[in-house]
Structure formats: C-alpha cells, structure tokens
Scaffold this active site. Structure first.
Site, PDB file in Angstrom:
ATOM      1  N   THR A 184      -1.887   2.723   2.541  1.00 27.07           N
ATOM      2  CA  THR A 184      -2.114   4.116   2.159  1.00 27.07           C
ATOM      3  C   THR A 184      -2.437   4.900   3.420  1.00 27.07           C
ATOM      4  OG1 THR A 184      -3.035   3.397   0.035  1.00 27.07           O
ATOM      5  CG2 THR A 184      -3.431   5.673   0.688  1.00 27.07           C
ATOM      6  N   VAL A 185      -1.850   6.081   3.538  1.00 29.18           N
ATOM      7  CA  VAL A 185      -2.047   6.916   4.723  1.00 29.18           C
ATOM      8  C   VAL A 185      -2.836   8.159   4.325  1.00 29.18           C
ATOM      9  CG1 VAL A 185      -0.932   8.162   6.614  1.00 29.18           C
ATOM     10  CG2 VAL A 185       0.120   6.076   5.702  1.00 29.18           C
ATOM     11  N   ASP A 239      13.261   0.574  14.242  1.00 29.49           N
ATOM     12  CA  ASP A 239      13.332   1.602  13.195  1.00 29.49           C
ATOM     13  C   ASP A 239      13.201   2.996  13.792  1.00 29.49           C
ATOM     14  OD1 ASP A 239      13.711   2.466  10.601  1.00 29.49           O
ATOM     15  OD2 ASP A 239      11.597   2.313  10.043  1.00 29.49           O
ATOM     16  N   LEU A 283      -1.862  11.275   2.297  1.00 31.25           N
ATOM     17  CA  LEU A 283      -0.564  11.756   2.766  1.00 31.25           C
ATOM     18  C   LEU A 283       0.587  10.977   2.158  1.00 31.25           C
ATOM     19  CD1 LEU A 283      -1.342  12.277   6.582  1.00 31.25           C
ATOM     20  CD2 LEU A 283      -1.306  14.004   4.762  1.00 31.25           C
ATOM     21  N   LYS A 311      -4.501   4.886   8.515  1.00 28.73           N
ATOM     22  CA  LYS A 311      -3.609   3.990   7.772  1.00 28.73           C
ATOM     23  C   LYS A 311      -4.411   2.780   7.308  1.00 28.73           C
ATOM     24  CE  LYS A 311       0.627   3.355   9.007  1.00 28.73           C
ATOM     25  NZ  LYS A 311       1.867   2.978   9.753  1.00 28.73           N
ATOM     26  N   LEU A 321       3.482   0.021  -1.105  1.00 30.68           N
ATOM     27  CA  LEU A 321       2.965  -1.192  -1.732  1.00 30.68           C
ATOM     28  C   LEU A 321       1.893  -1.863  -0.890  1.00 30.68           C
ATOM     29  CD1 LEU A 321       6.273  -2.790  -3.079  1.00 30.68           C
ATOM     30  CD2 LEU A 321       4.498  -1.610  -4.400  1.00 30.68           C
ATOM     31  N   THR A 322       1.974  -1.675   0.417  1.00 32.48           N
ATOM     32  CA  THR A 322       1.058  -2.392   1.312  1.00 32.48           C
ATOM     33  C   THR A 322       0.026  -1.513   2.001  1.00 32.48           C
ATOM     34  OG1 THR A 322       2.612  -2.172   3.160  1.00 32.48           O
ATOM     35  CG2 THR A 322       2.807  -4.151   1.785  1.00 32.48           C
TER      36      THR A 322
END
Length: 408
Positions: free
Chosen positions: A20-21, A129, A13, A36, A17-18
C-alpha cells in the site's frame, strides 16, 4: 491514520496485493514523502529478493535522477520504505497532459534518464520496468527534474551474465524479453528508446492488446513507425538515436556507455558539446566526454570493439533505408546528415588495417554502387567520386552485418 517514527500517513495513493502506498508528512518539518508499506506474508521468495535488491541499491546511491530513499523500518509482518515525494507526478501523466514534446525538451529529459540509468547499470542493476509511469517529475516550469523510480522488478546482473524471466510492461519490453530469450542491460536501453519515441510522438512505438501482439508488430515492422510529418521535422541525430536504441538485434542496440545525451545537448538545431558530466550529485565520479567540433567522439582505441561498432552503425543505416522506403523521405538526406555515417567512416578507416576486414570485404557479394560507398567512407577513394545511396539494398546490409557480427 498510519504513523511511522517521524512520518504520518495522510492519504492512500494506491494499493496492490502486496503493498500500500501512502502520501505521508514529516511530523516536525511538514515535508511530504511517499510511504510504501509491504505485507511480508504476501511476498514470495522472488519478490523478497527484488525488494532486498531495491533497498540495497537505493540505500547506497544519492543521485538527482534516481528516487531518494529517506527511511526504512521493518518488523515481523511489514516493511515500510519512505521515499521522497515528487510533486510533478509521472512522465506518463506529463505526456497525457501536454502530448508530444519538442526535441529540445525530449533531449533534456533523455539526458536526465540516461544519467540515472548510468548509475543503475554501473551498480550492475537492470531495472526491467522502465516506462513513463515509473519516471517521476519534481519541480515545475523549466526546472523539471526526472527521477527513475519503482525498482520492484530490478535485479542484480553482473557483466557477462543474463536474465531470462519475462517481466515488465509490454509497450516498453525489448523483443528478446517478449520472445523468452535471455537478455541483459540492453533490454533497459530498448525501454529508453520506446520512451524517447513516445516523448516525440505522444504514444509508444509498438502497441498491442497483449505481449504476442506487441511482439508481432515489432517483428512485422520494416522501419520505426515515425509519423511522416514528425519525421520531416526531426534532426537526423535524433532519428539515429531512436533507430539504434530500438534495434531488434540486441547486439546492435545502443549501450549506456554510448548514450549520446550524456555528452551532448541540443541548442536550436545544433548539437553542442557538453565536456563533463557529474554522475553523482556530490561529485564522487566524473565522466569525461571527448568531442570533435561539438559532437561526441566514439572511442575507437579498443580493437576488440571494432566489429561491434561496425555492426551497430551498419544496422542503423539498414534501419534508415527501410524507414525511407516506407515514409518516402529521401534516403540520401537521412544517411548523409546522420551521425552514424560519420562514425562509420572512422570505423572503416581503422578496420581497413585489419586482415579480417579485407577477407570479409573480398567475400561480400557487393554491387558496384555499394562498393563505392564502402570505399568512400573507408577512405579508400576520393570523396569527390560520385555515388548514390539508392542502390544499397537491405539484404546486402544484412549480409554485411551478419559477417561483422561473427567477429563480435
């Protein structure tokens, strides 16, 4: 194809940088989920702390308006979180698809966001956020359920403490955050106000190409940038809430404990009382809301909160006057029909019993018309005594607010 215990990753999806989904599926039930995957080698100490806070919080709550954590797995190199999948996309995509929404829909959405945020703040977490992109939608039609997600910037914040790190998304960041000042959970409430404004208008209240431009637009605004056409159609209580959420003074910003959508909903153009609200899905805690004629009754029993209440409501009236000056909408209409003038009346009736209030009243340099207003709403003179709101100036209200603020 990536596999994890009972889940299989189907398609990617997003990627950063940290992390992947992935869109994933349970091997036995076929139920879809979101996976995640975090590369621990790319997380600094601060990001690891945020991730630990996120895991600790999500593993301890079960609420319909907070994204649900289904599974966690970790080895030396990676940490994988499996979260529930919401098929309705994000609130941002909803706004892009449908544009601005009607007040009854906005209020229904706000009630759900407020319910989730109440749990977050009760657990001494500040999200930092909140924005439409981080609010997911599950369901369809009239049964939409909003869920607060992405706690990657969330931090623990105990009562009386403050944070100083500048983070978030500029369009939804509180001015105190943009100005590198210390902040608390009220910063989340500003974000909620920006989301409410965007729901009603289709765009955020303050925009710019960077943080500096957004802050400059906030500080240069004499009133909230309501569309004049939309403003004429808005219920005064809705204007009240927007003004009190988007107050440039954090002390005057509405707190989650006074968030009106947890205690009332809109039916047609009338606010209807909602006497109870279950804060957790399984009923571990119940919030009681006292009402007067179907409206939220603010708790005036604690003397310590009296100056704060006066400040909040006077700042609302100040914002309303400025808004009226810019838009041309009659001030008397906005104030006389707004909720804050009624609350201010209750507050002043209680405040007139206090020595500090009389000392402050004598020290104010008030014109005659403003004195009439203060005496009227405070219950000192008959309500039949005539007065106008037109002579209340912003500078006078600022001075009054500063005096009250000194007692907070």
């Amino acid at each position: 194809m990536m596999m994890l215990d009972d889940y299989i990753a189907k398609s990617k999806l997003s990627e950063s940088l940290t992390s992947t989904v992935w869109l994933a599926k349970h091997k036995l039930t076929g139920e879809e989920a979101v996976m995640k995957c975090f590369d621990l080698s790319k997380l600094n100490r601060n990001l690891r702390d945020c991730l630990n806070n996120e895991l600790e919080f999500l593993s301890s709550v079960d609420h319909p308006n907070i994204i649900r954590l289904l599974h966690v797995s970790q080895d030396d190199d990676f940490l994988v979180m499996v979260l529930e999948y919401c098929d309705g996309g994000t609130l941002s995509s909803y706004i892009q698809r449908y544009g601005r929404v009607e007040e009854d829909i906005a209020k229904r959405f706000m009630k759900q966001i407020g319910a989730g945020l109440e749990i977050i703040h009760d657990n001494h977490i500040i999200h930092r956020d909140l924005k439409p992109e981080n609010i997911l939608i599950d369901g369809s039609g009239d049964d939409l359920v909003l869920k607060i997600a992405d706690f990657s910037l969330a931090r623990k914040l105990h009562p009386g403490k403050y944070l100083e790190t500048v983070c978030g998304s500029p369009f939804y960041m509180a001015p105190e955050v943009l100005q590198f000042q210390r902040y608390n959970e009220k910063a989340d409430m500003w974000s909620v106000g920006a989301i409410l404004f965007e729901l009603l208008h289709g765009y955020p209240p303050f925009r710019g190409n960077n943080n500096v431009q957004v802050l400059r637009n906030i500080k240069s605004s004499t009133a909230l940038p309501f569309s004049r056409l939309i403003l004429q159609q808005m219920h005064p209580d809705c204007i009240d809430v927007c003004s009190r959420l988007l107050s440039i003074n954090p002390a005057a910003t509405l707190g989650i404990e006074d968030f009106p959508f947890l205690g009332r909903i809109k039916n047609s153009r009338v606010w209807v009382k909602d006497t109870t609200f279950s804060s957790r899905q399984h009923g571990t805690r119940e919030r009681k809301v006292a009402t007067i004629n179907g409206r939220l009754q603010f708790d005036l029993s604690q003397d310590a909160y009296l100056p704060q209440r006066l400040l909040e409501n006077l700042m609302y009236i100040y914002n309303t006057i400025e808004m009226a000056r810019v838009t041309g909408v009659p001030t008397s209409y906005l104030i006389s029909r707004g909720e804050s003038i009624k609350v201010l009346s209750q507050l002043l009736r209680k405040a007139k019993q206090k020595t500090w209030f009389f000392q402050m009243l004598r020290s104010w340099n008030l014109n005659k018309e403003l004195m009439k207003v203060q005496l009227y709403v405070g219950g000192f003179i008959s309500p039949t005594y005539s007065f106008t709101y037109s002579s209340i100036t912003s500078n006078i209200l600022i001075n009054i607010s500063n005096d009250i603020y000194s007692h907070c």
